[in-house]
Design an enzyme around this catalytic site. Structure first.
Site, mmCIF file in Angstrom:
data_model
loop_
_atom_site.group_PDB
_atom_site.id
_atom_site.type_symbol
_atom_site.label_atom_id
_atom_site.label_comp_id
_atom_site.label_asym_id
_atom_site.label_seq_id
_atom_site.Cartn_x
_atom_site.Cartn_y
_atom_site.Cartn_z
ATOM 1 N N HIS A 93 -115.580 -21.350 63.503
ATOM 2 C CA HIS A 93 -114.331 -20.607 63.389
ATOM 3 C C HIS A 93 -113.334 -21.396 62.531
ATOM 4 O O HIS A 93 -113.189 -22.604 62.681
ATOM 5 C CB HIS A 93 -113.741 -20.383 64.780
ATOM 6 C CG HIS A 93 -112.491 -19.566 64.774
ATOM 7 N ND1 HIS A 93 -112.499 -18.191 64.883
ATOM 8 C CD2 HIS A 93 -111.178 -19.919 64.665
ATOM 9 C CE1 HIS A 93 -111.270 -17.743 64.860
ATOM 10 N NE2 HIS A 93 -110.448 -18.769 64.716
ATOM 11 N N SER A 139 -108.612 -14.789 62.071
ATOM 12 C CA SER A 139 -108.453 -15.118 63.490
ATOM 13 C C SER A 139 -107.378 -14.242 64.132
ATOM 14 O O SER A 139 -107.501 -13.016 64.131
ATOM 15 C CB SER A 139 -108.153 -16.608 63.626
ATOM 16 O OG SER A 139 -108.262 -17.033 64.963
ATOM 17 N N ASP A 150 -118.997 -19.384 66.245
ATOM 18 C CA ASP A 150 -117.653 -18.998 66.687
ATOM 19 C C ASP A 150 -117.748 -18.196 67.982
ATOM 20 O O ASP A 150 -118.530 -17.241 68.057
ATOM 21 C CB ASP A 150 -117.018 -18.138 65.588
ATOM 22 C CG ASP A 150 -115.586 -17.740 65.869
ATOM 23 O OD1 ASP A 150 -115.050 -18.078 66.940
ATOM 24 O OD2 ASP A 150 -114.997 -17.082 64.994
#
Length: 300
Positions: free
Chosen positions: A267, A139, A238
């Protein structure tokens, strides 16, 4: 993903988050009492950056890990279980970096920490030879890893051989004006919403003129020559899915070796033990990548 699971995730996605309280909550629920690690510090400019070392029984390579959390939450404590699993599942010495967080330390403070810690570790002979060091992040951490690689190529102070980017943030627009379908399809219902992404970015980048900067949005880089061999893993549900894959395809255009996979999940799945199947699939790709086989460019 099952319909009932999607419904639960959808409800959670509607909850407003106080990011300072989220930091405290994550520390409370994180439990690393049964995990063995070593903490130490690296001096970066005028301050110390804590790093946490996870040492498996067999070590084939070193992974420098930058945690996720939107540049605002997360730390080496909340990522202890993830990094311990990573060490043991890949036979890697994992070094987790406790870089400074926004809003107290906005861009580029966290990036400076990550770059300088990586530079130090690459110049040290204490963590195998530098050819066996890989950088990795998920991320926001994937964003930081990609930008560290860009800086390393530009500054030529050290050379990164491989990088692993898990569902990285690579672009700056996450609303109805986005050029990516995943932002529109997945931006409201799957925990990481467009609103939360923008909230994080607003805390990370105080001067909005820097949002388009390649050191915040690496997809905007004009030159991606001489980047490391790259593994990118995205998640189907995501909002960051398409920009992560777009970054991989742009790396390929600049003649870099890239492999990409999309896993059917949300995600952040890599840090969520309930998604064991997806995590195991992720490790199969990571271990293939670490095994040193010839990479074939794969466009998603």
């Amino acid at each position: 993903m099952k319909k009932i699971t999607k419904k639960i995730i959808n409800k959670i996605s509607k909850i407003d988050i106080d990011y300072k309280k989220e930091r405290v909550l994550k520390k409370i629920i994180s439990n690393d009492r049964n995990i063995k690690y070593i903490d130490t510090f690296i001096l970066v400019n005028d301050h110390n950056v804590k790093i946490r070392l996870f040492i498996p029984k067999v070590i084939n390579q070193t992974i420098i890990y930058f945690h996720g959390g939107g540049f605002v939450t997360g730390d080496i404590h909340t990522y202890s279980k993830t990094c311990d699993d990573l060490a043991n599942n890949t036979n890697s010495l994992v070094i987790s970096v406790n870089y400074r967080l926004a809003p107290e330390y906005p861009f580029p403070n966290g990036l400076i920490d990550c770059y300088n810690v990586t530079k130090y570790l690459y110049s040290s002979d204490s963590f195998l030879d530098n050819k066996s060091i890989i950088i990795m992040g998920d991320s926001a951490g994937g964003n930081l890893a990609s930008v560290v690689s860009i800086l390393a190529s530009e500054k030529k102070e050290f050379k990164i051989k491989k990088q692993i980017l898990l569902y990285p943030l690579t672009y700056h627009i996450h609303d109805e004006n986005s050029i990516f379908n995943s932002v529109k399809e997945n931006g409201n219902d799957y925990i990481l919403t467009n609103k939360r992404i923008n909230d994080y970015l607003n805390l990370y980048v105080k001067d909005k003129k820097y949002l388009k900067n390649k050191y915040v949005s690496p997809l905007n880089a004009d030159n991606l020559n001489n980047q490391p061999e790259t593994l990118i893993i995205t998640a189907s549900l995501d909002p960051l899915r398409d920009e992560g894959e777009a970054y991989g395809n742009k790396l390929i255009k600049f003649n870099n070796k890239v492999k990409m996979y999309r896993i059917d999940n949300i995600h952040g799945f890599f840090t969520l033990p309930i998604y064991k199947k997806a995590i195991n699939e992720c490790y199969s790709y990571i271990n293939e990548f670490l095994g040193g086989g010839i990479l074939e460019d794969k466009v998603v």
